[in-house]
Design an enzyme around this catalytic site. Structure first.
Site, PDB file in Angstrom:
ATOM      1  N   LYS A  46      31.005  29.646  58.144  1.00  0.00           N
ATOM      2  CA  LYS A  46      31.368  30.006  56.802  1.00  0.00           C
ATOM      3  C   LYS A  46      30.144  30.381  55.871  1.00  0.00           C
ATOM      4  O   LYS A  46      29.163  30.092  56.490  1.00  0.00           O
ATOM      5  CB  LYS A  46      32.175  28.832  56.159  1.00  0.00           C
ATOM      6  CG  LYS A  46      33.566  28.645  56.831  1.00  0.00           C
ATOM      7  CD  LYS A  46      34.405  27.785  55.811  1.00  0.00           C
ATOM      8  CE  LYS A  46      35.947  27.689  56.379  1.00  0.00           C
ATOM      9  NZ  LYS A  46      36.710  26.865  55.935  1.00  0.00           N
ATOM     10  N   ARG A  90      37.261  21.530  63.032  1.00  0.00           N
ATOM     11  CA  ARG A  90      38.120  22.754  63.238  1.00  0.00           C
ATOM     12  C   ARG A  90      36.896  23.777  63.468  1.00  0.00           C
ATOM     13  O   ARG A  90      35.911  24.029  62.654  1.00  0.00           O
ATOM     14  CB  ARG A  90      38.926  23.118  62.164  1.00  0.00           C
ATOM     15  CG  ARG A  90      39.505  24.561  62.298  1.00  0.00           C
ATOM     16  CD  ARG A  90      40.540  24.779  61.056  1.00  0.00           C
ATOM     17  NE  ARG A  90      41.505  25.969  61.327  1.00  0.00           N
ATOM     18  CZ  ARG A  90      40.908  27.244  61.263  1.00  0.00           C
ATOM     19  NH1 ARG A  90      39.753  27.396  60.525  1.00  0.00           N
ATOM     20  NH2 ARG A  90      41.762  28.138  61.232  1.00  0.00           N
TER      21      ARG A  90
END
Length: 315
Positions: A250, A296
């Site tokens: 991210k 995740r």
């Protein structure tokens, strides 16, 4: 303070305060029951497969069945206990697509994965009830909703089918979530959001053992908000349900890296998602050390290897 000291202080403030303190302590110390038959006393890895043409990390995009087969079996062999399938990008600025388009993207891939009979659960990453209903019929094990099941019809469906769910926190929508997000203090604001949401879900008939929370790293959060969530991760154990963290590749990893370059007087314009593996692993290990039960990630092998090495330090 110790548990006994906390209870003593709470008692001085009345029975309501004492009951709340006892409730919080029970949430913190009680064993988590299995979630979707997975053992929550150890970390579980969720691999990410995007059946989308516009996800922020190109290497996670799957556009043909052969690539899907290869990616899926690699994830299972490398330690994923859940594979999360998404047909709609939720990156910042992404436009919403129709349910029909989303179903057309994910239906055949999920059918194939369910027919593989692998020892892994299939999670559907979707915010659309029609997609959930369609995929439930072909055996999806978990529903992962970035809108935290914000519609009564979705909650009614989940309650009726008794399906395990992941509720994520997001401020606004993907199209505008990164436009000046505001919090009093992100960890406590998000904690209060989840506390109310869990109470309402249970009242609607959803089993507490079927709920996992995801604070939503990067979904309507500034860099400071994301860092505070990581610093205060143990706070979320007070909700009494397992926690999922997804920081894989991210933008905050790139932001932090560029910030460090700037501090050292170096010019670095961009750190692309392909250059964010190391930061992803650092956050994954931090989450693991904070007791997070589900990680995740786009990088199952590397994440599992990091967990293995960390685990052996404490045997």
């Amino acid at each position: 303070m110790s548990t006994q000291e906390l209870l003593k202080v709470a008692k001085k403030n009345g029975n309501t305060s004492l009951s709340e303190a006892e409730f919080q302590i029970n949430n913190l110390v009680n064993n988590r029951p299995p979630f979707a038959k997975l053992d929550m006393s150890k970390p579980n890895i969720m691999g990410v497969i995007n059946i989308t043409p516009d996800s922020f990390y190109k290497n996670s995009q799957i556009d043909n069945i052969n690539k899907l087969k290869k990616h899926f079996h690699e994830m299972i062999n490398n330690g994923a206990s859940i594979v999360d399938i998404g047909g709609e990008s939720s990156r910042p600025g992404a436009e919403k697509i129709s349910s029909i388009e989303e179903i057309n993207r994910v239906l055949d891939p999920i059918k194939y994965l369910k027919n593989c009979k692998e020892d892994s659960l299939i999670s559907l990453d979707s915010r659309n009830l029609s997609t959930m209903k369609t995929c439930y019929k072909i055996g999806v094990d978990i529903f992962n909703d970035i809108t935290a099941f914000n519609e009564k019809n979705k909650i009614k469906f989940i309650s009726k089918t008794n399906t395990p769910i992941i509720i994520m926190h997001m401020q606004n929508e993907p199209t505008n979530m990164q436009i000046n997000p505001q919090y009093s203090f992100a960890p406590t604001d998000i904690y209060n959001f989840f506390s109310k949401k869990i109470t309402n879900l249970i009242k609607a008939g959803v089993r507490k053992s079927n709920i996992v929370v995801d604070p939503g790293i990067g979904f309507g959060k500034t860099l400071s908000d994301n860092l505070n969530i990581f610093k205060y991760l143990p706070l979320f154990h007070g909700l009494g349900v397992p926690i999922l963290i997804g920081a894989s590749r991210k933008s905050l990893i790139g932001e932090l890296t560029m910030k460090d370059y700037k501090f050292r007087g170096k010019n670095k314009k961009e750190i692309s998602p392909s250059k964010r593996l190391s930061g992803s692993l650092a956050f994954a290990i931090h989450a693991y050390m904070c007791g997070v039960q589900i990680l995740r990630t786009h990088d199952v092998f590397e994440t599992n290897q990091a967990l293995i090495c960390q685990k052996y330090l404490y045997l």
